[in-house]
Design a protein around this motif. Structure first.
Motif, short mmCIF file in Angstrom:
data_model
loop_
_atom_site.label_atom_id
_atom_site.label_comp_id
_atom_site.label_asym_id
_atom_site.label_seq_id
_atom_site.Cartn_x
_atom_site.Cartn_y
_atom_site.Cartn_z
N GLU A 1 11.84 35.24 9.71
CA GLU A 1 11.56 35.38 11.13
C GLU A 1 10.46 34.42 11.58
N CYS B 1 11.97 31.13 12.33
CA CYS B 1 12.62 31.16 13.66
C CYS B 1 11.57 31.04 14.76
N LYS C 1 10.25 27.49 15.32
CA LYS C 1 11.13 26.62 16.12
C LYS C 1 10.90 26.84 17.61
N ALA C 2 10.85 28.11 18.02
CA ALA C 2 10.61 28.42 19.43
C ALA C 2 9.24 27.91 19.87
N GLY D 1 17.85 23.06 23.27
CA GLY D 1 18.71 24.18 22.93
C GLY D 1 18.06 25.53 23.12
N ALA D 2 16.94 25.55 23.82
CA ALA D 2 16.22 26.80 24.08
C ALA D 2 16.33 27.15 25.57
N TYR E 1 14.17 30.75 21.54
CA TYR E 1 15.13 30.01 20.72
C TYR E 1 15.69 30.95 19.67
N GLU E 2 17.00 31.14 19.71
CA GLU E 2 17.70 32.00 18.75
C GLU E 2 17.05 33.38 18.65
N GLY E 3 16.65 33.91 19.81
CA GLY E 3 16.15 35.28 19.87
C GLY E 3 14.67 35.44 19.65
N TYR E 4 13.94 34.34 19.44
CA TYR E 4 12.49 34.43 19.21
C TYR E 4 11.74 33.62 20.26
N THR F 1 10.49 38.85 19.07
CA THR F 1 11.78 38.89 19.75
C THR F 1 11.61 39.24 21.22
#
Length: 249
Positions: free
Chosen positions: A9, A12, A15-16, A52-53, A100-103, A173
């Motif tokens: 996590e 992830c 990245k965000a 991509g966010a 980004y991807e939920g985070y 999240t």
């Protein structure tokens, strides 16, 4: 409930946070006399989406923009507008985030527009450095109060004041999670810091009195006495090796 993140996590979240940091860096490079806060907001949104966010502020509790952009005596939550034009001597605080991807990532900084007053320079420097003092205190086994105490002490020793009505927060999240992270407090008090916690530390500092008020738009927060305000923020992970700043490019 405080959510402890796994190593997966945290990757992830990194990245965000890097996307959030990239957007804030781009805004800082774009700040200049003659640009509108609306244009700065579009720059931030275009960058976040290009990665991509999605902008996690936009639509949050009805907030209409990607970034909160606050000028001079505005503390936080200033709404961007094509009609608000920056001019030499302004200081502008930008707070934004990306999902980004939920985070989520979340960060803020205050920038100078051209040549600013010595008071404004001192305020910006003190607020930025107080953030790093708070981060240094964010160690596993310590307490939430250690962070706030480090920030408050640094700020007040330099003759400025800490805003109390708004504080930092947990993040993951959800953009805002437990625990609250005040920018003031008593060392050794409060929730214990544990590895896996991710928190947004964000001192909001006024050059005058600490009091603030919310304007009729329901968002913009100003200093009560009209004094300048600055704001800096990083998303930080608590690890066994010490605090790790996630919002870096």
């Amino acid at each position: 409930m405080i959510v402890l993140k796994t190593s997966r996590e945290l990757i992830c979240m990194q990245k965000a946070c890097r996307i959030s940091a990239g957007a804030l860096k781009l805004i800082g490079e774009s700040v200049k006399s003659g640009i509108s806060t609306g244009e700065l907001d579009r720059i931030a949104e275009d960058y976040i989406r290009s990665q991509g966010a999605v902008p996690n502020f936009k639509g949050y509790s009805g907030y209409p923009a990607t970034a909160c952009i606050s000028i001079n005596n505005e503390v936080i939550h200033g709404i961007p507008s094509n009609k608000r034009i920056l001019k030499d001597g302004d200081i502008v605080s930008v707070d934004l985030g990306a999902a980004y991807e939920g985070y989520n990532g979340d960060n803020a900084a205050t920038f100078a527009v051209g040549e600013i007053s010595d008071e404004a320079k001192r305020l910006i420097d003190a607020t930025r450095e107080s953030l790093y003092e708070g981060i240094k205190a964010a160690r596993a086994g310590g307490r939430i109060g250690d962070i706030g105490n480090a920030i408050q002490r640094y700020v007040e020793e330099r003759g400025f004041s800490v805003v109390r009505e708004f504080v930092g927060h947990g993040i993951g999240t959800k953009l805002h999670e437990a625990p609250e992270v005040p920018n003031y407090g008593t060392a050794g008090k409060g929730i214990r810091l544990m590895p896996g916690m991710t928190i947004a530390i964000e001192p909001m500092v006024n050059s005058g009195l600490p009091g603030v008020k919310t304007l009729s738009d329901g968002w913009t927060v100003q200093t009560v006495d009209g004094s300048l305000s600055a704001h800096f923020e990083h998303t930080v992970a608590i690890t066994t090796d010490g605090p790790e700043i996630l919002t870096v490019v």
